[in-house]
Motif scaffolding. Sequence first.
Motif, short mmCIF file in Angstrom:
data_model
loop_
_atom_site.label_atom_id
_atom_site.label_comp_id
_atom_site.label_asym_id
_atom_site.label_seq_id
_atom_site.Cartn_x
_atom_site.Cartn_y
_atom_site.Cartn_z
N ALA A 193 0.85 -1.19 0.00
CA ALA A 193 0.00 0.00 0.00
C ALA A 193 0.88 1.23 0.00
N GLU A 194 0.37 2.28 -0.59
CA GLU A 194 1.12 3.52 -0.67
C GLU A 194 0.34 4.65 -0.02
N PHE A 195 0.97 5.32 0.91
CA PHE A 195 0.38 6.48 1.57
C PHE A 195 0.71 7.73 0.76
N LYS A 196 -0.33 8.46 0.38
CA LYS A 196 -0.13 9.72 -0.34
C LYS A 196 -0.81 10.83 0.46
N ARG A 197 0.00 11.60 1.12
CA ARG A 197 -0.51 12.63 2.00
C ARG A 197 -1.32 13.67 1.23
N SER A 198 -0.84 14.03 0.06
CA SER A 198 -1.50 15.09 -0.72
C SER A 198 -2.89 14.68 -1.17
#
Lengths: 114, 113
Positions: A65-70
């Motif tokens: 999984a990838e966390f993308k703050r934006s």
Amino acid sequence: AQSVTQPDIHITVSEGASLELRCNYSYGATPYLFWYVQSPGQGLQLLLKYFSGDTLVQGIKGFEAEFKRSQSSFNLRKPSVHWSDAAEYFCAVGETSGTYKYIFGTGTRLKVLA
Amino acid sequence: KAGVTQTPRYLIKTRGQQVTLSCSPISGHRSVSWYQQTPGQGLQFLFEYFSETQRNKGNFPGRFSGRQFSNSRSEMNVSTLELGDSALYLCASSLTGIGNTIYFGEGSWLTVV
């Protein structure tokens, strides 16, 4: 209010195809993020988690999984789906403000075609 | 290492009765939380206990209560059961709560008739 959105209620993929399950959250800060999987009649099993650091996290069973703050997103991916991956998948946010509760999305049910 | 154990796994109760569900956390875990899972509402937080103290409670009526014992085992009780209380009740444990991963038991299936 904090919330977790899983926009896809059902997803069907063919065995061997790639998979991406979407998760968006609403939270004032960077929360703790989790993906759980639930097979019929069972409890929830942790696939992976993000607390801090590297935004691409690896989990069990070949999931990542990838966390993308934006984008306030934490999408779950798998390059090649197996028939045994058919289950319901839940994204969850753990609040960091000391309320000691986790907020779950409504789940995405994955069907795998042979 | 044993996981989170919930008993009973399945039970059927009649409207108006009360029910007690039990949860034994993973050894060493002191935080226990409870969730209700229904097809319509998904997973809803009921309450969380740490060292025998309730630290947070979800938006459920007072008929739902819980407690935690000195050995970290927890029970939840639902009094005056209603048909809408039919659900899977999941217990989860973690070391201390926030900042730790929570691990779920297999749940107790409650059917109210």
